[in-house]
Design a protein around this motif. Structure first.
Motif, mmCIF file in Angstrom:
data_model
loop_
_atom_site.group_PDB
_atom_site.id
_atom_site.type_symbol
_atom_site.label_atom_id
_atom_site.label_comp_id
_atom_site.label_asym_id
_atom_site.label_seq_id
_atom_site.Cartn_x
_atom_site.Cartn_y
_atom_site.Cartn_z
ATOM 1 N N LEU A 29 0.832 -1.196 0.000
ATOM 2 C CA LEU A 29 0.000 0.000 0.000
ATOM 3 C C LEU A 29 0.872 1.252 0.000
ATOM 4 O O LEU A 29 1.736 1.420 0.861
ATOM 5 C CB LEU A 29 -0.917 0.003 1.229
ATOM 6 C CG LEU A 29 -1.814 1.229 1.396
ATOM 7 C CD1 LEU A 29 -2.928 1.210 0.360
ATOM 8 C CD2 LEU A 29 -2.393 1.285 2.806
ATOM 9 N N VAL A 31 1.495 5.139 0.703
ATOM 10 C CA VAL A 31 0.964 6.098 1.685
ATOM 11 C C VAL A 31 1.579 7.469 1.442
ATOM 12 O O VAL A 31 2.801 7.603 1.334
ATOM 13 C CB VAL A 31 1.257 5.649 3.131
ATOM 14 C CG1 VAL A 31 0.762 6.703 4.127
ATOM 15 C CG2 VAL A 31 0.611 4.303 3.420
ATOM 16 N N GLU A 45 -7.960 9.747 2.502
ATOM 17 C CA GLU A 45 -8.503 9.387 1.187
ATOM 18 C C GLU A 45 -7.796 8.118 0.719
ATOM 19 O O GLU A 45 -6.566 8.036 0.776
ATOM 20 C CB GLU A 45 -8.264 10.503 0.164
ATOM 21 C CG GLU A 45 -8.937 11.813 0.475
ATOM 22 C CD GLU A 45 -10.324 11.912 -0.128
ATOM 23 O OE1 GLU A 45 -10.667 11.083 -0.995
ATOM 24 O OE2 GLU A 45 -11.075 12.826 0.270
ATOM 25 N N VAL A 46 -8.575 7.150 0.252
ATOM 26 C CA VAL A 46 -7.986 5.920 -0.279
ATOM 27 C C VAL A 46 -8.417 5.766 -1.738
ATOM 28 O O VAL A 46 -9.606 5.774 -2.047
ATOM 29 C CB VAL A 46 -8.424 4.680 0.518
ATOM 30 C CG1 VAL A 46 -7.827 3.415 -0.104
ATOM 31 C CG2 VAL A 46 -7.991 4.801 1.972
ATOM 32 N N ARG A 103 -13.028 5.841 -4.817
ATOM 33 C CA ARG A 103 -12.416 6.691 -3.794
ATOM 34 C C ARG A 103 -13.200 6.518 -2.491
ATOM 35 O O ARG A 103 -14.427 6.659 -2.470
ATOM 36 C CB ARG A 103 -12.462 8.147 -4.239
ATOM 37 C CG ARG A 103 -11.813 9.150 -3.276
ATOM 38 C CD ARG A 103 -10.340 9.270 -3.510
ATOM 39 N NE ARG A 103 -10.030 9.892 -4.791
ATOM 40 C CZ ARG A 103 -9.964 11.213 -5.000
ATOM 41 N NH1 ARG A 103 -10.191 12.050 -4.005
ATOM 42 N NH2 ARG A 103 -9.644 11.679 -6.183
ATOM 43 N N PRO A 200 -4.249 -4.060 -1.834
ATOM 44 C CA PRO A 200 -3.368 -2.996 -1.324
ATOM 45 C C PRO A 200 -2.243 -2.624 -2.273
ATOM 46 O O PRO A 200 -1.793 -1.485 -2.290
ATOM 47 C CB PRO A 200 -2.834 -3.577 -0.014
ATOM 48 C CG PRO A 200 -3.001 -5.052 -0.135
ATOM 49 C CD PRO A 200 -4.226 -5.254 -0.965
ATOM 50 N N ALA A 203 -3.338 0.212 -4.371
ATOM 51 C CA ALA A 203 -4.085 1.273 -3.696
ATOM 52 C C ALA A 203 -3.133 2.310 -3.098
ATOM 53 O O ALA A 203 -1.953 2.042 -2.871
ATOM 54 C CB ALA A 203 -4.965 0.677 -2.598
ATOM 55 N N THR A 204 -3.679 3.482 -2.849
ATOM 56 C CA THR A 204 -2.921 4.568 -2.219
ATOM 57 C C THR A 204 -3.775 5.198 -1.132
ATOM 58 O O THR A 204 -4.962 5.484 -1.355
ATOM 59 C CB THR A 204 -2.537 5.653 -3.243
ATOM 60 O OG1 THR A 204 -1.729 5.070 -4.269
ATOM 61 C CG2 THR A 204 -1.763 6.787 -2.573
ATOM 62 N N ALA A 205 -3.169 5.407 0.047
ATOM 63 C CA ALA A 205 -3.848 6.094 1.143
ATOM 64 C C ALA A 205 -3.191 7.452 1.359
ATOM 65 O O ALA A 205 -1.963 7.553 1.404
ATOM 66 C CB ALA A 205 -3.780 5.266 2.420
ATOM 67 N N LEU A 224 -4.467 -0.675 8.195
ATOM 68 C CA LEU A 224 -4.383 -0.912 6.756
ATOM 69 C C LEU A 224 -3.240 -1.850 6.409
ATOM 70 O O LEU A 224 -3.275 -2.525 5.368
ATOM 71 C CB LEU A 224 -4.214 0.415 6.019
ATOM 72 C CG LEU A 224 -5.438 1.341 6.034
ATOM 73 C CD1 LEU A 224 -5.079 2.695 5.435
ATOM 74 C CD2 LEU A 224 -6.602 0.719 5.280
#
Length: 456
Positions: A29, A31, A45-46, A103, A200, A203-205, A224
């Motif tokens: 993931l 971040v 925001e994810v 989102r 993950p 994905a980006t958090a 996460l």
């Protein structure tokens, strides 16, 4: 009588869009986090790489239902329990699907960030997607569709997408699905879409707020960081194409007292060097109540309450760029539809012939650049912009550099960009209104072939 001295304005402080720090959790993931002292409400925001183009065509709308269903129960909480836990954290939750992907947005007091991240992690890691909740969300979506079709602005947008983009493109069809596709969606379809696209590694958090005293890496690792999933290659995006041959489509609404206008074409997106000048020029044309379009159509002629010109990024095809929608929208009284369009086209011709003034350019820069510190006063605004940059494959410092480029853009550059954005012979015009009253006046303008569609 003695008065206190009148307050005076202080010295302006330097401002720049916040620069995030970037990292990666062991599960893949990505971040981005940004410490904003004093922002006690933290925004998260994810970005999930689950684009609308990945939806099976027979169940389009499944990404929207999946996004809404993420908070409808996990392996540890029912839908009601999940909502109650969010409330105990003082958190707000939102999720939606769009062309770039899904989102998920969370806002929570800094003191309860870890608890809220745990709920977010559960929703992403082990969503239940119960049959009953999915059926309810599908029914809700089916109830929304007739209301959208009855809304002239939404109806115009739907007609424009179908007209502008190739029929094979996902961009040509409603973002949240049609009645025919949504009614086929069930829990199995939602689970299949989730299993195929949510993980993950892609994905980006984004976390923004006052992180004083918070061990963010530990908080993310315990929440996460426990999310697992298979690695996956980035999904290739097909290049965005459109047919902007000048033409007019009238969606017939017999008896309508107003005509909804939507004039559009495909243009450069944020990866293109012309973007700052395009933003500035389009703002001068129709970005505010003092813009050229409003001065003519609203103040001088009284045709409308307001007409706006805008740029809207659709999706990015990757690091090399994508496409944006350039549009002009508003509504006018039915009886002045022809004259209003004639005057609108005259504004475009005058812009091409005479250009913008330095005063217009300076006013636009002040509005776009000068108010930026206020626009990004909240953590949520910063987080949303950083998440947009991730979706569009932009560097982390893009927004900061954009403001510098806007301030440096001259009047001549802004004029050229605005003229190129709206060439009078390359615009698709959608009108939602009474075809019996507006078709002939519009044909007489000679702005393109006129087609009338049923509004039912």
């Amino acid at each position: 009588m003695e008065f206190h001295p009148r307050p005076a304005g202080g010295q302006a402080r330097p401002w720049a869009f916040p620069a995030p720090e970037r990292g990666t959790l062991p599960n893949g993931l990505t971040v981005l986090h940004c410490h904003r002292p004093g922002q006690q409400v933290v925004a998260v925001e994810v970005n999930l790489v689950a684009p609308l183009a990945a939806e099976p065509q027979d169940v389009e709308g499944v990404a929207t239902i999946m996004a809404r269903a993420l908070s409808e129960g996990t392996d540890r909480h029912s839908a009601e329990e999940f909502a109650a836990e969010l409330e105990r954290c003082g958190a707000t939750w939102d999720a939606h699907a769009d062309h770039p992907g899904v989102r998920v947005s969370l806002e929570v007091p800094a003191s309860r960030l870890t608890q809220a991240l745990g709920l977010l992690a559960d929703a992403l890691r082990v969503p239940a997607f119960p049959e009953g909740e999915v059926s309810r969300l599908v029914a809700n979506r089916l109830d929304e569709i007739p209301h959208e079709l009855a809304n002239p602005a939404r109806r115009a947008a739907i007609a424009l997408s179908a007209e502008l983009f190739p029929a094979a493109s996902r961009l040509s069809r409603p973002r949240q699905g049609s009645e025919e596709t949504v009614k086929r969606i069930d829990a199995a379809a939602v689970r299949a879409f989730y299993a195929a696209h949510v993980r993950p590694a892609t994905a980006t958090a984004v976390v923004v707020g006052d992180l004083t005293g918070i061990d963010l890496r530990a908080a993310l690792g315990d929440t996460l960081g426990a999310w697992t999933g298979a690695a996956a290659e980035a999904r290739p995006m097909a290049p965005t194409t459109a047919d902007d041959t000048g033409r007019v489509v009238i969606v017939d609404r017999p008896g309508a007292v107003q005509t909804q206008l939507l004039i559009s074409r495909l243009g450069a997106d944020r990866h293109d060097a012309v973007w700052p000048a395009q933003v500035l020029g389009v703002y001068c044309l129709g970005g505010t109540l003092t813009s050229r379009l409003d001065r003519v159509l609203r103040e001088e002629k009284g045709y409308t309450y307001g007409v706006r010109a805008y740029t809207q990024v659709l999706q990015s095809d990757g690091a090399d760029g994508g496409a944006a929608l350039l549009g002009i929208s508003g509504s006018v009284a039915t009886e002045v539809t022809g004259p209003a369009l004639a005057d609108l086209w005259q504004v475009l011709r005058t812009l091409a012939a005479e250009g913008l003034t330095d005063a217009e350019r300076d006013f636009a820069v002040q509005n776009l650049v000068g108010v930026a510190p206020l626009r990004y006063e909240t953590a949520a605004a910063v987080a949303a912009t950083l998440a947009d940059q991730v979706e569009q494959f932009l560097p982390d410092d893009y927004q900061a550099r954009l403001y510098a480029r806007l301030a440096e853009t001259g009047t001549v550059e802004a004029t050229a960009a605005a003229v190129n954005a709206f060439p009078e012979d390359r615009l698709v015009t959608v009108l939602v209104g009474d075809a019996a009253r507006i078709a002939e006046p519009v044909r007489a303008l000679g702005i393109g072939e006129v087609t009338v569609l049923s509004g039912s």
